[in-house]
Design a protein around this motif. Structure first.
Motif, short mmCIF file in Angstrom:
data_model
loop_
_atom_site.label_atom_id
_atom_site.label_comp_id
_atom_site.label_asym_id
_atom_site.label_seq_id
_atom_site.Cartn_x
_atom_site.Cartn_y
_atom_site.Cartn_z
N ASN A 184 1.17 -0.80 -0.26
CA ASN A 184 -0.01 -0.02 -0.22
C ASN A 184 0.70 2.04 0.16
OD1 ASN A 184 -2.54 -1.17 0.05
ND2 ASN A 184 -2.28 -1.95 2.11
N LEU A 185 2.03 1.13 0.84
CA LEU A 185 3.23 3.01 0.68
C LEU A 185 3.98 2.62 -1.07
CD1 LEU A 185 3.98 4.17 3.01
CD2 LEU A 185 5.64 3.13 3.16
N GLU A 186 3.94 1.35 -1.22
CA GLU A 186 3.92 1.41 -2.94
C GLU A 186 3.36 1.83 -4.09
OE1 GLU A 186 5.92 -2.22 -3.34
OE2 GLU A 186 7.71 -1.83 -2.64
N LYS A 187 2.31 2.23 -3.61
CA LYS A 187 1.14 2.67 -4.50
C LYS A 187 1.18 4.29 -4.29
CE LYS A 187 -1.97 -1.34 -4.87
NZ LYS A 187 -3.30 -2.22 -4.76
N THR A 188 1.46 4.56 -3.15
CA THR A 188 1.55 5.86 -2.44
C THR A 188 2.55 6.79 -2.65
OG1 THR A 188 -0.30 5.22 -0.33
CG2 THR A 188 0.75 6.83 0.08
N ILE A 189 3.21 5.66 -2.91
CA ILE A 189 4.65 6.86 -3.82
C ILE A 189 4.30 6.83 -4.63
CG2 ILE A 189 6.68 6.01 -3.59
CD1 ILE A 189 7.22 5.12 -0.88
N GLU A 190 4.04 6.05 -5.49
CA GLU A 190 3.63 5.93 -6.76
C GLU A 190 2.88 6.88 -7.63
OE1 GLU A 190 1.93 3.20 -10.37
OE2 GLU A 190 3.49 2.08 -8.53
N HIS A 191 1.94 7.02 -6.47
CA HIS A 191 1.26 8.29 -6.89
C HIS A 191 1.69 9.62 -6.38
CE1 HIS A 191 -2.61 10.41 -6.97
NE2 HIS A 191 -2.16 10.72 -6.06
N GLN A 192 2.14 9.66 -5.38
CA GLN A 192 3.01 10.54 -5.11
C GLN A 192 4.33 11.15 -5.61
OE1 GLN A 192 1.46 12.37 -2.47
NE2 GLN A 192 3.56 14.36 -2.53
N GLN A 193 5.16 10.09 -6.23
CA GLN A 193 5.89 10.51 -7.63
C GLN A 193 5.46 10.94 -8.99
OE1 GLN A 193 7.66 6.11 -8.17
NE2 GLN A 193 9.70 7.58 -7.25
N LYS A 194 3.71 10.63 -9.16
CA LYS A 194 2.83 11.36 -10.68
C LYS A 194 2.18 12.37 -9.60
CE LYS A 194 1.40 6.85 -12.41
NZ LYS A 194 0.32 6.08 -12.30
N MET A 195 2.40 13.04 -9.03
CA MET A 195 2.11 13.97 -8.20
C MET A 195 3.54 15.27 -8.60
SD MET A 195 -0.40 13.78 -5.33
CE MET A 195 -0.92 15.28 -4.75
N VAL A 196 4.58 14.26 -8.17
CA VAL A 196 5.86 15.50 -7.61
C VAL A 196 5.87 15.82 -9.38
CG1 VAL A 196 8.12 14.92 -7.43
CG2 VAL A 196 6.98 14.96 -5.67
N ILE A 197 5.92 14.62 -10.39
CA ILE A 197 6.25 15.16 -11.79
C ILE A 197 4.87 16.52 -12.07
CG2 ILE A 197 6.14 13.98 -14.02
CD1 ILE A 197 6.94 11.62 -12.93
#
Length: 147
Positions: free
Chosen positions: A75-88
């Motif tokens: 779940n944390l990895e999914k959140t990180i992936e989403h956050q990476q998209k937000m950073v981009i």
């Protein structure tokens, strides 16, 4: 005879647009920093959790706890992936507003350069006019003395 720049209203409008673009750019930088900070915190949390899990594995851990940790990390990895998209997205937005700010800055500089050249021309015209007036006065003095 005072100097008045004919594009003064346009220059002030362009300066106001530049200030707005600067403000928008600063907002986008702040949002980027916030989103990047959150991503950093999530990555740190994941790293700490993996370190904790590996430490616990050496001491012995039940299958249920391993599953729980793996599910949490997933779940944390999914959140990180989403956050990476937000950073981009935030970085792209920040770059876009930086370009807009640079464009506005260039526009203001153009009008300032025009004002500078116009001011120089005005001063040269005033000097020329003063020179002609001095010549006229000299001629008048010469004529008056001669008679």
């Amino acid at each position: 005879m005072g100097y008045a720049f004919k594009f003064n209203k346009i220059l002030s409008l362009k300066e106001r647009e530049k200030d707005e673009a600067f403000s928008t750019y600063n907002d986008s930088v702040k949002k980027f920093e916030d989103v990047a900070q959150k991503l950093y915190e999530l990555l740190k949390k994941k790293e700490d959790l993996e370190l904790y899990q590996s430490t616990k594995l050496t001491n012995g851990l039940s299958v249920q706890e391993i599953r729980h940790h793996q599910q949490f990390i997933g779940n944390l990895e999914k959140t990180i992936e989403h956050q990476q998209k937000m950073v981009i997205n935030a970085r792209n937005r920040m770059s876009y507003f930086q370009e807009k700010l640079m464009e506005k800055n260039i526009e203001v500089k153009k009008y300032e350069k025009i004002r500078e050249k116009d001011s120089i021309q005005f001063l040269e015209a005033v000097k020329s006019l003063e020179g002609k007036q001095m010549d006229d006065i000299s001629i008048q003095l010469f004529v008056n003395r001669g008679s």
